[in-house]
Every structure is written in structure tokens, then in C-alpha cells.
Design a protein around this motif. Structure first.
Motif, short mmCIF file in Angstrom:
data_model
loop_
_atom_site.label_atom_id
_atom_site.label_comp_id
_atom_site.label_asym_id
_atom_site.label_seq_id
_atom_site.Cartn_x
_atom_site.Cartn_y
_atom_site.Cartn_z
N ILE A 169 31.42 33.35 35.79
CA ILE A 169 32.34 34.26 36.47
C ILE A 169 33.74 33.67 36.36
O ILE A 169 33.98 32.54 36.80
CB ILE A 169 31.96 34.46 37.94
N TRP A 170 34.63 34.40 35.74
CA TRP A 170 35.99 33.93 35.48
C TRP A 170 36.93 34.41 36.59
O TRP A 170 36.79 35.52 37.12
CB TRP A 170 36.49 34.45 34.15
N ALA A 171 37.92 33.58 36.95
CA ALA A 171 39.00 34.02 37.82
C ALA A 171 39.92 34.94 37.03
O ALA A 171 40.07 34.79 35.82
CB ALA A 171 39.78 32.82 38.34
N ALA A 172 40.54 35.90 37.72
CA ALA A 172 41.31 36.92 36.98
C ALA A 172 42.50 37.40 37.78
O ALA A 172 42.51 37.35 39.02
CB ALA A 172 40.41 38.10 36.64
N ALA A 173 43.50 37.87 37.05
CA ALA A 173 44.69 38.49 37.64
C ALA A 173 45.25 39.50 36.65
O ALA A 173 45.17 39.30 35.44
CB ALA A 173 45.74 37.44 37.98
N LEU A 185 42.30 35.80 32.40
CA LEU A 185 41.08 35.23 32.95
C LEU A 185 41.08 33.73 32.68
O LEU A 185 41.48 33.28 31.59
CB LEU A 185 39.85 35.87 32.32
N THR A 186 40.64 32.96 33.66
CA THR A 186 40.63 31.51 33.53
C THR A 186 39.26 30.96 33.92
O THR A 186 38.56 31.51 34.77
CB THR A 186 41.70 30.84 34.40
N HIS A 187 38.90 29.85 33.25
CA HIS A 187 37.62 29.19 33.54
C HIS A 187 37.79 27.69 33.32
O HIS A 187 38.48 27.26 32.39
CB HIS A 187 36.52 29.73 32.62
N PHE A 188 37.17 26.91 34.20
CA PHE A 188 37.17 25.46 34.06
C PHE A 188 35.74 24.99 33.77
O PHE A 188 34.81 25.29 34.51
CB PHE A 188 37.68 24.80 35.34
N SER A 189 35.59 24.28 32.64
CA SER A 189 34.29 23.80 32.20
C SER A 189 34.26 22.27 32.32
O SER A 189 34.95 21.58 31.56
CB SER A 189 34.05 24.22 30.75
N PRO A 190 33.48 21.72 33.26
CA PRO A 190 33.51 20.27 33.47
C PRO A 190 32.95 19.48 32.30
O PRO A 190 32.14 19.98 31.50
CB PRO A 190 32.63 20.09 34.73
#
Length: 405
Positions: free
Chosen positions: A165-169, A181-186
Motif C-alpha cells: 500500500i503506497w502513500a499518495a497525494a 505515490l511513495t513507498h519505503f522498502s527496508p
């Protein structure tokens, strides 16, 4: 390794990758409220553009998935959802003004989860396409990835970006609307090294250009190959096969594969083979040819699932591919900064499930134009490199232009 077309890796100049990761995750995509449409004071051009946000569905765990609805003055509409940062729908009028959804998709999250192997409309990462034997070496270290395609890793592993689930604006300008859309992958996700922060921006303008701009940064050396996996059927999703639709791919070579769909490492000419789309050719004209390559891609009847080596040198002004539907008059053109495109003819759809709008999604019921670096590049030193150095910025841009306007 050979250098990338377009020199897509340039120094970021922001310090450690973690700084950018934090910036991305607390930026406008995290803070945005549900806004509704473009500001009417942005000019005549913008008055015909709009982006609206609504609830799409919830995951089985109760997490809310949002949908961003982009529209322009030509009656074109694109829906992007935050599950997998995926294109859920593309509605486009035909030459007579009749609208149809030309993107294969589902109308609920459960179907996207249950049929993950379709990857309908999704952003693919960390590594689009296949990595042989689920392993690669980088900086002298061996990395092992989950195998989810026979002996190989496909599209980032068992839980790639398509399942996140991506953050979005929303995005609004005088010339386009869209969604960021942004996503952080550890570090260590699916076996890949580095904390990786990714941003994908979809924008739609009044020229029917759907632009996808990707950027990413890592705090460790890693490999990356992002793409979008939208399936198109220009006659309308669920309307039958795409075999009569006409394709042109601006490529004199492709990367032949072995029986597990991994490139052999060589570049082969398309001339005098079923892979030759240098002139407009119906997709189905040679799909049944007695070709070992076609049988590798689809053992029963033949099919396309290959990477073509584009002649465009990463130039966004050069046409990379075009597919048209003679009946409806609809057409999609692709322009990209990437060196390759995976043309796939949905060989393994079998009509056993339905998509959005109750459409039956049958064999050869869609095609993809996945702009990418070549499959298995981390294990092929002669292919354009997919290595992203720590602190450097990855970018690529792909534009899908739709006609009629």
C-alpha cells in the motif's frame, strides 16, 4: 558493465539515502487530505483537467485503499489505486466517441491479491522481470531472493511492490493532473540490499499523455528495475483477443530466452523471425509460428513474452512502440528513457476468472508494453547495468500516448 542509455543514475547531492527516505515519507503524500479537483483559477487548459480521490476498497486486514480518478477534456479517464500503485482503469473514447475501459483490472482488492500472478496495472519492483535462480552478486557478495517463477525470481519476489500500500497525494498543475505515490522498502526486503525510497508520479494531460516518472534512492549499493505492468486491450477489456491489433516495436534486436524464460545473454536480430515488428504487424500473424522461442513463452499455442532492445537510445522524443486497433481506431504509443520493452500477450490468462465490470479475461486478452532494463541484468555483465550506487538517484520516465484525442 556497459553504461545506461541516458545516464539515468546521477549524484543526488542530498547526503545519505536515509535522509531522502524520511523526506519522502513525511512529505505531501503523507500529509495530503482528500482534495477534490483542479482549481478553477489555473487557466483554460487546467479547467478541463481534474483529479478526485475516493475510497476504493479495504484489504482483508481492514486497511483502506484509495483511488485517484484523473480526467481530461477528451473524455479520457485514468484510475490509479494505492494498492500496488497500480493503474486500475483507463477509459478512452473510440473514433466514434464510444467509451470503453481498455486496461485489464479488478474492481476489488481481494481479486488483486487472489490473482497476484497477473500483476494487472501494478508498479513492479524492486526488480521487474526475472532474475535467474533467484540470486545475484553485487560488490563481491551473493544475494538470495525468493523464487516465485520456477527456478527464478519474478517481479521482485513473492511480495513485491505490487502487494504494498503506497502513500499518495494528488498532483495539479496548469498542464496536467495526477497522483504521486511513495513507498519505503527496508534493507533486506525480498533479499535485496539497502533501504530504498521510491516515488512514482502518474500525470495525465489534454494530449492524452499518461506519463509515469519513477525515482528512487538507496543507502547501499543495490539493483533496481522498475516498470508498470498494465495490460491493454484497445477494443476494450474483455472484448476478446488482441490478435488482430497491430503492433510496431522500434527494435532491430531482442534478447532470446531459454526454456525458463531467462535471456541467454546474447542479442539476436528480429529480421526473418516472428519477433519482427519493425513494421506494423498484426499481433496474431506469427504467434503460431513453429518457433522454439514462442513455445518457451507459451508451450501450447505460442505467445510473446520477450524483451526487445529499443533503437531509441533513451530519447523520449523517439517512438519506442505503437499498437493500434483497426476497428475502434484506438491507439497507444510508448516513449521511454529505458533501453528495453517487454511485450507480453497475456499467454496464461484462461478465462477462469472475471475482471472489473464482470469482464471475462481470456487467453491473449491483452498485451503489455513494460518499459524496462533487460531481464537478469545483474547476472549479465554485457547488459546495461541495473546497479544503483548508494546515495545516487535512479530515474526513468515512460509516456503512453493514446489516440484518438
Amino acid at each position: 558493465m556497459t553504461s545506461n542509455p541516458g545516464n539515468r543514475y546521477s549524484l543526488l547531492g542530498l547526503g545519505a539515502a536515509a535522509t531522502l527516505a524520511a523526506t519522502l515519507m513525511v512529505g505531501p503524500a503523507m500529509a495530503a487530505a482528500k482534495e477534490q479537483s483542479t482549481d478553477s483559477g489555473m487557466g483554460d487548459n487546467a479547467a478541463h483537467l481534474a483529479v478526485t480521490e475516493s475510497d476504493f476498497d479495504k484489504t482483508p486486514q481492514g486497511e483502506q485503499i484509495e483511488r485517484y480518478h484523473l480526467t481530461n477534456r477528451n473524455g479520457m479517464a485514468v484510475d490509479v489505486i494505492t494498492f500496488g500503485a497500480r493503474v486500475q482503469s483507463i477509459v478512452l473514447p473510440d473514433k466514434n466517441g464510444k467509451k470503453a475501459d481498455i486496461a485489464l483490472g479488478f474492481d476489488n482488492v481481494k481479486d488483486y491479491i487472489d490473482h497476484q500472478s497477473t500483476y494487472f496495472g501494478a508498479i513492479i519492483g524492486r526488480y521487474g522481470n526475472r532474475i535467474a535462480n533467484g540470486t545475484f552478486k553485487l560488490d563481491g557478495k551473493t544475494y538470495n531472493l525468493p523464487k516465485n517463477d520456477g527456478p527464478n525470481t519474478l517481479h521482485g519476489g513473492t511480495e513485491g511492490f505490487d502487494q504494498k500500500i503506497w502513500a499518495a497525494a494528488p498532483i495539479r498543475s496548469n498542464d496536467a493532473v495526477g497522483v504521486e505515490l511513495t513507498h519505503f522498502s527496508p534493507d533486506g526486503t525480498m533479499g535485496f540490499p539497502g533501504d530504498l525510497a521510491v516515488t512514482v508520479r502518474y500525470t495525465l494531460d489534454n494530449d492524452n499523455d499518461l506519463r509515469i516518472h519513477y525515482s528512487a534512492v538507496s543507502d547501499k549499493d543495490t539493483v533496481i528495475n522498475l516498470t508498470n505492468h498494465t495490460y491493454f486491450n484497445l477494443a476494450g477489456a474483455g472484448s476478446g483477443t488482441v490478435l488482430d491489433q497491430v503492433a510496431m516495436i522500434n527494435a532491430n534486436q531482442y534478447t532470446p530466452i531459454n526454456k525458463t524464460l531467462i535471456p541467454t545473454g546474447k542479442l539476436a536480430p528480429v529480421k526473418d523471425t516472428p519477433m519482427d515488428f519493425t513494421t506494423p504487424t498484426p499481433i496474431g500473424r506469427n504467434i503460431h509460428a513453429d518457433s522454439p522461442q514462442l513455445k518457451y513463452a507459451e508451450p501450447k499455442q505460442g505467445g510473446y513474452d520477450f524483451n526487445w532492445v529499443l533503437n531509441t537510445d533513451g530519447d523520449l522524443d523517439k517512438l519506442a512502440a505503437r499498437v493500434s486497433d483497426p476497428q475502434s481506431g484506438r491507439m497507444v504509443e510508448m516513449y521511454t528513457s529505458e533501453p528495453g520493452v517487454q511485450f507480453y500477450t497475456s499467454n496464461f490468462l484462461d478465462g477462469s476468472f472475471k475482471g472489473a465490470h464482470g469482464n471475462t479475461l481470456g487467453h491473449w486478452g491483452g498485451f503489455t508494453l513494460e518499459a524496462q532494463h533487460y531481464p537478469n541484468s545483474p547476472n549479465q555483465p554485457d547488459f546495461p547495468t541495473t546497479t544503483l550506487k548508494a546515495g545516487q538517484k535512479y530515474t526513468q520516465t515512460t509516456v503512453y500516448r493514446f489516440l484518438p484525442e
